[in-house]
Design a protein around this motif. Structure first.
Motif, PDB file in Angstrom:
ATOM      1  N   VAL A  37      -6.016  -3.117   0.717  1.00 13.26           N
ATOM      2  CA  VAL A  37      -6.821  -2.819   2.057  1.00 13.26           C
ATOM      3  C   VAL A  37      -7.745  -3.814   2.481  1.00 13.26           C
ATOM      4  CG1 VAL A  37      -8.762  -1.237   2.741  1.00 13.26           C
ATOM      5  CG2 VAL A  37      -6.544  -0.381   1.874  1.00 13.26           C
ATOM      6  N   GLY A  38      -8.310  -4.600   1.450  1.00 17.84           N
ATOM      7  CA  GLY A  38      -9.391  -5.596   1.738  1.00 17.84           C
ATOM      8  C   GLY A  38     -10.320  -5.866   0.524  1.00 17.84           C
ATOM      9  N   PRO A  39     -10.360  -7.272   0.189  1.00 16.96           N
ATOM     10  CA  PRO A  39     -10.923  -7.676  -1.072  1.00 16.96           C
ATOM     11  C   PRO A  39     -12.307  -7.237  -1.408  1.00 16.96           C
ATOM     12  CG  PRO A  39     -10.667  -9.360   0.385  1.00 16.96           C
ATOM     13  CD  PRO A  39     -10.098  -8.368   1.154  1.00 16.96           C
ATOM     14  N   GLU A  75     -14.076  -4.812   0.045  1.00 20.20           N
ATOM     15  CA  GLU A  75     -14.355  -3.501   0.399  1.00 20.20           C
ATOM     16  C   GLU A  75     -14.612  -2.476  -0.793  1.00 20.20           C
ATOM     17  OE1 GLU A  75     -15.459  -2.691   3.113  1.00 20.20           O
ATOM     18  OE2 GLU A  75     -14.904  -3.916   4.704  1.00 20.20           O
ATOM     19  N   LEU A 132       0.748  -1.293   0.012  1.00 22.77           N
ATOM     20  CA  LEU A 132      -0.235  -0.003   0.008  1.00 22.77           C
ATOM     21  C   LEU A 132       0.873   1.331  -0.029  1.00 22.77           C
ATOM     22  CD1 LEU A 132      -2.880   1.051   0.073  1.00 22.77           C
ATOM     23  CD2 LEU A 132      -2.962   0.938   2.415  1.00 22.77           C
TER      24      LEU A 132
END
Lengths: 211, 211, 211, 211
Positions: free
Chosen positions: D149-151, D153, D86
DNA sequence: AATGAATGAGGATTCATTCAT
DNA sequence: TATGAATGAATCCTCATTCAT
């Protein structure tokens, strides 16, 4: 003749046409009442085209004014240059000016209606220029008269010039607004004589006649 | 005095105030650029009120013109009536007119800028009337001059009148646009002498002086 | 209530109506494409009447801008004043601004489309003023942030303010142009958290969730 | 290379030149105030020639927009592709975008002033396309962020992308309208840190400093 | 392909005149 | 009578677009 020159000529020609149209419209309506539309219509082109040749209405008006004043000045200046005596000077100048006004009565209308406002602002400095020009003309004629009347009499010469011009102007106005059929130049003798010898000339003649 | 008369007087008073305001505004701006708003403001009344006293802007302008021309005529007519000789006539008329113009330069500005279009239509017949008035004034002065110059010389007399008026006008224009500090009436002698004896007067004086 | 006051009120009311109409038209078309005619039509009055209340199109636009910026500033200034901690400050400001923008999206459209040209000339100094206002707002928020972040960090505080405002602006743009159905204020938490703790917050939450 | 291809190349070259000129003019004046004349003059060709390459002013504007957006996308897309974490992603994207904007502030001005009206009609579908592009960019960045960050989201990722872009935009605006002398890229660290760790980073540093 | 003259629709602004109060 | 808000016609000027050369 190159293409550029040709184009230049065409442009000049078009400017002349617009000026010609503007002359009539401004003379008929006065600056304010004249519309760019009417000028365009009279010139046979579109309104927008005017603006290709002149920045705006003021510029058009100014250009017209300048051109005409230049046109008027030439023969008058020449008259002053070649004069050999006061009577000669006066006759030449009056002739030159009345001849010019006779064929430029529309310009005279315009000039005349602006004249008394030369000291008022008109889009910043347009009128200032006109006033300068006007004064220059008076001075020039004043100097020419001064050469014969007296060397140091600046104010007097100027006043005489003003007077002479005034006579011509009123006769022109009369000739225009009353649509006189005789030529304006018919007044040359009268004006010259009056300026040179005053009303006495006529009175004398008259007395002689009636005697 | 009846109530109606009082009202009448008030109305007259108001009309005068409006005319007074209009005079300044028209002189400063010219007819077209002058706004009814500005006239109203200067008169200290509302725009709408102007229309209670004058039908429209043209009528207001016309009324102003008429009033001023009447005002001018009186002393000039008087001058003509009481004159005993040509020199006397000329001096009286020139004095009367220059005195009037001196205190009415604003009117002169307006008059002057309309003058050369007196033959053109202006909202039906406004200009026709002005032309008539103008011609009447010239004729009147012409006749007065004719009394001394010669009885049958109608054209000549008229031309002389035109000439005299022309001189006065140009001097007035010069006085206005160049903001001369000396009074306009300072030119009376010059104009009178020139009209009576021509430029020779001055040349003679000059020669005498330098002799 | 006196007649004058009543008239004053009517005038104020009319100005408001025009501004209201202008808001819509300017937002829809942008300053240049918006026509005074359309504003007038929308306000239900004549074109000419606009000019009774605003000097010209620029003045109308500027007036609109000023009024809206004043309107926006109040609650935001209040938010800054009453904040007790950085998180509190940020939340209050974001809430105040998003609430304002939510009910003033048309103003936002206008503001947004002018913003990047605040340094370009716009009728002399109109944009200069807008830029000053914009900078003042940034500075104010910068100072407020500075109180909690560190006393001497002027540049940093300003940059943080810019950043915060930037986030709000893009979310507003997105909300407007994509016609989001949820309220703009739904983004308050996100923006506040991101500003305070960075993306880590969400990454952490996310990890916890998926654990 | 065939004659046709050569011709094609010339045409392309000419289109580029026009676009280059258009960029400056549109940025300086805004779409509406920009004139085809000025674009032509700056491109060193005739006004008529513009219409040989672009259907009309709208098409020219659209083409310019497209080209610039393509130009911007390349390095940013590359940045997304090659990111390994990130922080790495954010730094690469911010660097790429600020570098682009730094050398394309004129495009930014244009983009920025159109942005808030992407949902409004503009000559049929020009704005629709721009909105699509804008959304595509956000989505792309959103997805890239989402990878770290997150799949699932999606919304969060998009919001984070919007936020990041917002910060960059406001800093760019500030840099432009206040004519900052330091490079725009000087703000990379600030933006990256703020986005990653929030304002706490700076507060912490500050505290450490003053301790 | 290129030019640039010409067009004319469109827009900002002004102001004489009207009219409700 | 008096006011001044409102109207809308009129006018200057701009500029995208076309077209003859």
């Amino acid at each position: 003749m190159g293409r550029t020159t040709q184009r230049q000529d065409l442009k000049e020609e078009r400017r002349r046409e617009i000026l010609e149209a503007a002359l009539h419209v401004f003379a008929k309506r006065g600056f304010d009442k004249a519309t760019v539309d009417e000028v365009a219509e009279r010139a046979g082109i579109s309104k927008g085209a005017i603006y290709l040749y002149y920045k705006n209405k003021d510029a058009l008006f100014f250009s017209l004014f300048e051109q005409k004043m230049d046109e008027a000045r030439e023969p008058i200046t020449e008259a002053m240059r070649s004069a050999t005596s006061l009577p000669d000077l006066v006759r030449r100048v009056v002739t030159a000016q009345l001849e010019f006004l006779q064929s430029n009565q529309e310009f005279f209308r315009i000039f005349s209606s602006e004249q008394a406002r030369f000291d008022l602002d008109f889009q910043s400095d347009f009128r200032r220029l006109l006033r300068r020009r006007f004064n220059a003309y008076i001075s020039e004629l004043g100097k020419a008269i001064g050469r014969f009347v007296g060397p140091g009499e600046k104010t007097l010469s100027r006043d005489l010039a003003l007077s002479l011009i005034g006579m011509m102007n009123t006769h022109t106005t009369d000739w225009i607004i009353n649509h006189r059929s005789e030529p304006l130049t018919a007044k040359i003798d009268l004006i010259v004589s009056l300026f040179l010898h005053g009303v006495e000339t006529f009175a004398a003649e008259d007395r002689a006649l009636s005697a």
